[in-house]
Motif scaffolding. Structure first.
Motif, PDB file in Angstrom:
ATOM      1  N   LYS A 218     -10.402  -1.037  -4.274  1.00 46.75           N
ATOM      2  CA  LYS A 218     -10.157  -0.877  -2.833  1.00 46.75           C
ATOM      3  C   LYS A 218      -8.980  -1.694  -2.323  1.00 46.75           C
ATOM      4  N   THR A 219      -8.699  -2.824  -2.961  1.00 45.89           N
ATOM      5  CA  THR A 219      -7.709  -3.765  -2.432  1.00 45.89           C
ATOM      6  C   THR A 219      -6.634  -4.089  -3.461  1.00 45.89           C
ATOM      7  N   THR A 239     -10.998   5.103  -1.036  1.00 46.60           N
ATOM      8  CA  THR A 239     -10.144   4.192  -0.269  1.00 46.60           C
ATOM      9  C   THR A 239      -8.976   4.931   0.373  1.00 46.60           C
ATOM     10  N   GLN A 252      -0.275  -0.740  -1.618  1.00 43.45           N
ATOM     11  CA  GLN A 252      -1.050  -1.973  -1.873  1.00 43.45           C
ATOM     12  C   GLN A 252      -1.692  -1.966  -3.268  1.00 43.45           C
TER      13      GLN A 252
END
Length: 255
Positions: A218-219, A239, A252
């Protein structure tokens, strides 16, 4: 009742019988697409396979109203290296038509993401323009997996061979899988843990094997974690499908 995977496979067997009653033309896209394996091999960054995913059994509706061609184009413009299209209808609200539309829209490798248990599904995926199919080790005995893997390759398709534990990883390696997907999600419980990638990727000794970490990423920190564990790429759906700023969300994840 069985697990979620059991229920999906029960439904898939019915779908296969229906497909077998319809003619499937063995043809596919004539686009000159760089193979997924080569794309992964040539990159020194973490490659993102961005997924078209309307819904899932664990999350329910994710983004039912999106238009697959528009989403796929946005992914391509934002730096994705391949597009995954979920074509299962009962549990994920996808269709084979979604894949056809995406293939017509982008110049990237397209993965047919489904629960493949029969050659007729491979024929249909190729006809729709897929370059890659998914085979899930948890879904079938090793003999059947080998037969489907060989059939897909002989049909000119690449295979993303998905594993979740050491036994499945050994099966992938024994049949010579070139692209191994490590699913951080247990398809029987749908619990997700990125430590699965860390554990299994460290056991893959062949430098020619490309590793994809799937689920739960997700990150930027998640992406770095699996990249450091040895992943060459990540497969991300929820996501990106939920994001209000897809280009930023995708960037990202490129580390």
């Amino acid at each position: 009742m069985g697990t979620i995977l059991d229920r999906i496979l029960d439904q898939k067997r019915k779908e296969v019988e229906l497909l077998k009653s319809q003619p499937v033309i063995k043809s596919g896209s004539t686009k000159n697409i760089t193979p997924l394996y080569d794309t992964l091999r040539q990159s020194n960054q973490l490659s993102v396979i961005a997924e078209i995913k309307r819904a899932s059994p664990s999350k329910g509706d994710i983004n039912v109203g999106m238009e697959p061609p528009e989403q796929a184009k946005l992914y391509e413009q934002s730096g994705a290296k391949a597009i995954s299209v979920l074509t299962d209808q009962p549990f994920f609200k996808g269709t084979i038509e979604d894949l056809k539309q995406v293939r017509e829209t982008v110049q990237l490798p397209v993965l047919c993401k489904d629960f493949i248990i029969d050659q007729v599904q491979i024929d249909r995926a190729k006809q729709a323009g897929a370059n890659v199919i998914l085979l899930i080790a948890a879904a079938l005995p090793e003999e059947q997996l080998k037969a489907l893997n060989d059939y897909a390759i002989s049909s000119g398709l690449e295979v993303l061979f998905e594993v979740h534990n050491e036994v499945e990883l050994k099966a992938a390696e024994s049949l010579g899988a070139k692209i191994i997907g490590i699913n951080n999600r247990d398809l029987k419980t749908f619990k997700t843990d990125l430590a699965v990638t860390e554990r299994l990727a460290s056991q893959i000794q062949n430098p020619d094997v490309m590793v994809i970490s799937e689920s739960g990423i997700k990150t930027n920190e998640d992406a770095k974690r699996v990249f450091q564990a040895g992943a060459n790429g990540i497969l991300v759906g929820e996501t990106l499908m939920k994001s209000n700023n897809v280009p930023d969300a995708l960037q990202q994840l490129i580390v």
